[in-house]
Design a protein around this motif. Sequence first.
Motif, short mmCIF file in Angstrom:
data_model
loop_
_atom_site.label_atom_id
_atom_site.label_comp_id
_atom_site.label_asym_id
_atom_site.label_seq_id
_atom_site.Cartn_x
_atom_site.Cartn_y
_atom_site.Cartn_z
N MET A 128 94.57 -60.37 92.81
CA MET A 128 94.15 -59.20 93.58
C MET A 128 93.38 -58.21 92.71
N GLU A 129 93.68 -58.17 91.41
CA GLU A 129 92.94 -57.27 90.53
C GLU A 129 91.49 -57.75 90.39
N CYS A 130 91.29 -59.04 90.45
CA CYS A 130 89.92 -59.56 90.42
C CYS A 130 89.14 -59.09 91.64
N LEU A 131 89.78 -59.08 92.78
CA LEU A 131 89.10 -58.62 93.99
C LEU A 131 88.72 -57.15 93.88
N LYS A 132 89.58 -56.35 93.26
CA LYS A 132 89.27 -54.93 93.09
C LYS A 132 88.07 -54.74 92.16
N LEU A 133 88.00 -55.55 91.10
CA LEU A 133 86.89 -55.42 90.17
C LEU A 133 85.58 -55.86 90.81
N ILE A 134 85.63 -56.90 91.66
CA ILE A 134 84.42 -57.36 92.33
C ILE A 134 83.87 -56.26 93.24
N ALA A 135 84.76 -55.53 93.89
CA ALA A 135 84.33 -54.46 94.79
C ALA A 135 83.89 -53.20 94.05
N SER A 136 84.06 -53.15 92.72
CA SER A 136 83.69 -51.97 91.95
C SER A 136 82.18 -51.86 91.86
N SER A 137 81.70 -50.65 91.60
CA SER A 137 80.27 -50.42 91.45
C SER A 137 79.82 -50.58 90.00
N ARG A 138 80.75 -50.71 89.06
CA ARG A 138 80.42 -50.87 87.64
C ARG A 138 80.14 -52.34 87.34
N PHE A 139 79.05 -52.60 86.61
CA PHE A 139 78.69 -53.99 86.32
C PHE A 139 79.74 -54.65 85.43
N THR A 140 80.31 -53.91 84.49
CA THR A 140 81.34 -54.48 83.62
C THR A 140 82.52 -54.99 84.44
N LEU A 147 89.24 -65.84 100.45
CA LEU A 147 88.42 -65.42 101.59
C LEU A 147 88.16 -63.91 101.58
N LEU A 148 88.97 -63.16 100.82
CA LEU A 148 88.82 -61.71 100.81
C LEU A 148 87.58 -61.25 100.05
N ILE A 149 87.00 -62.11 99.22
CA ILE A 149 85.82 -61.69 98.47
C ILE A 149 84.53 -62.05 99.20
N THR A 150 84.65 -62.64 100.39
CA THR A 150 83.44 -63.03 101.11
C THR A 150 82.54 -61.84 101.38
N ASN A 151 83.11 -60.75 101.85
CA ASN A 151 82.31 -59.56 102.17
C ASN A 151 81.70 -58.96 100.92
N SER A 152 82.44 -58.96 99.80
CA SER A 152 81.89 -58.42 98.55
C SER A 152 80.71 -59.25 98.07
N ILE A 153 80.82 -60.56 98.16
CA ILE A 153 79.72 -61.43 97.76
C ILE A 153 78.51 -61.19 98.65
N LYS A 154 78.76 -61.03 99.95
CA LYS A 154 77.66 -60.78 100.87
C LYS A 154 76.93 -59.49 100.53
N ASN A 155 77.68 -58.44 100.21
CA ASN A 155 77.06 -57.17 99.85
C ASN A 155 76.26 -57.28 98.55
N ASP A 156 76.83 -57.98 97.57
CA ASP A 156 76.14 -58.11 96.28
C ASP A 156 74.88 -58.96 96.41
#
Length: 641
Positions: A69-81, A102-111
Amino acid sequence: MVVPSLKLQDLIEEIRGARTQAQEREVIQKECAHIRASFRDGDPMLRHRQLTKLFYVHMLGYPAHFGQMECLKLIASSRFTDKRVGYLGAMLLLDERHEAHLLITNSIKNDLSQGIQPVQGLALCTLSTMGSAEMCRDLATEVEKLLLQPSPYVRKKAILTAVHMIRKVPELSNVFLPPCAKLLHERHHGKAVGLPILCFSSVDKRIENWMGTPAYRRRVAHTHRHTRSRLSCPWPPPFTSPTLTPGILLGTITLITELCERSPEALRHFRKVVPQLAQILRTLVTTGCSTEHSISGVSDPFLQVQILRLLRILGRNHEESSETMNDLLAQVATNTDTSRNAGNAVLFETVLTIMDIRSAAGLRVLAVNILGRFLHNSDRNIRYVALTSLLRLVQSDHSAVQRHRPTVVECLQETDASLSRRALELSLALVNGSNVRAMMQELQAFLESCPPDLRADCASGILLAAERFAPTKRWHIDTILHVLTTAGTHVRDDAVANLTQLIGGAQELHAYSVRRLYNALAEDISQQPLVQVAAWCIGEYGDLLLEGNFEEIEPLQVDEEEVLALLEKVLQSHMSLPATRGYALTALMKLSTRLRGDNNRIRQVVSIYGSCLDMELQQRAVEYDTLFRKYDHMRKSEGHF
């Protein structure tokens, strides 16, 4: 006192310094407890550092699922690091078995839609690594848009992601079919362009600074207003690095190959571009490309191999496409340098293409000759590939492969077991009615010196070939006897029955066979199949053994006592199997009607086995003894029943 959390480098040093596995587990458990506490505190500035330590723990084989779940939070972050570490964690810790993926699908789509090249590259890499079928269906449209992006960096990653999507969801072929036709015109073979070096924090900082500038915010706003725009965010000059990008054309050919293998519609569509593919390959062979893509003087062998594989798929069972390729394949086969391994790889792929399509007869002969040259190569891997390929071709192009028979036979003496096994299989496949005598001599010589693990295959192959192509019955019998004498314990179970049937059906060879078998048995009683056949033959034709009239072989005087002594020796040998003793006991009983001497010796031997522990031998001995006692008066004076 609370022990502070370790840095990644300190954690690695402490784990490596552990002397026992228990100490290593203790260090990891303590640090994992600190990582969990840090996640609960929710400090966003330290989250990516804690996750990098967790990745190292995961690579050592310890549980790290609590960081998903921490990985999902970092993916949704605006910081590149944060994004970089989050996407890396998603590739390491998530897969289709975890519902969290499946929870990172929307983050990938936005990126993917933001237009930032390094972020798009991270999202595409993650999608191509752990994207499930559901994610592929949801994000296929975004990836399809990126296939025609101006940036070669993004296009290359989008193509590889499309390959993964087609493998996961073949019905998505229709989505990627239109852009592939345009990508095939791509001439970007690789050039120095600005790419992010994602392993340096200074570059990460520059990327984050760029993402905070007004120019970046204007670009993002423009992208959101024009969702169908194919423009990407301009790459900021301050953090570029001249790195060579892999060729987009190579990825395009791979994508088309996947489409053709999974979609009949795509196969029909891309058969129209065979001339274009042929022209690309011809250019690589004749004029070449930049030296950056040449390996040992061969112009981009990776691209050549991939084009040849695609041509093989397009030309299979299609006359028109195959005819278009004939001249090209001949040109590749004759102009490719074979002094380097890269050239041999291209040449081998050319041979496979020639053999799979409907090529001209002369071209197929050329392909076989290329494989024949491979047999003389000093590299064992190349020789193995050549033997394997010739074995596949021996049924369809038998006469062409026959020309290389002497070289194949020489390969039998290879010290490498895999090479000698392949050479044996090919040698047996090359046996026919015209060369059976010469090939059997070579194979019998190999049988005498071959490794034990090959002896059974060699013996079985010789017996099958002799049964199929034997020129005469006598030659057939001699061949089987040689195999039984050399490797009798390794022959098939039906070899004894086949030889007895063969001898029984050749009346003119009864005397010859019994003499040959008697001599072989007198020399060696350890080969059980040989002993069984010899005992059967002596029992059936023992009277012919005593006559001594053999013009074909050297005369040998044999008397009844010697024959009986030899069979008794077989019965008493510790090497004899129960089945072998049964053959010998039955042979003695038969000789009692064929020999003119006194039968008391035979009766004594038979009676001894009336109390044998083996039930089969005991039953035979009792029955034979009963024949002697009750029905001896029915025995003919001349010997035969």
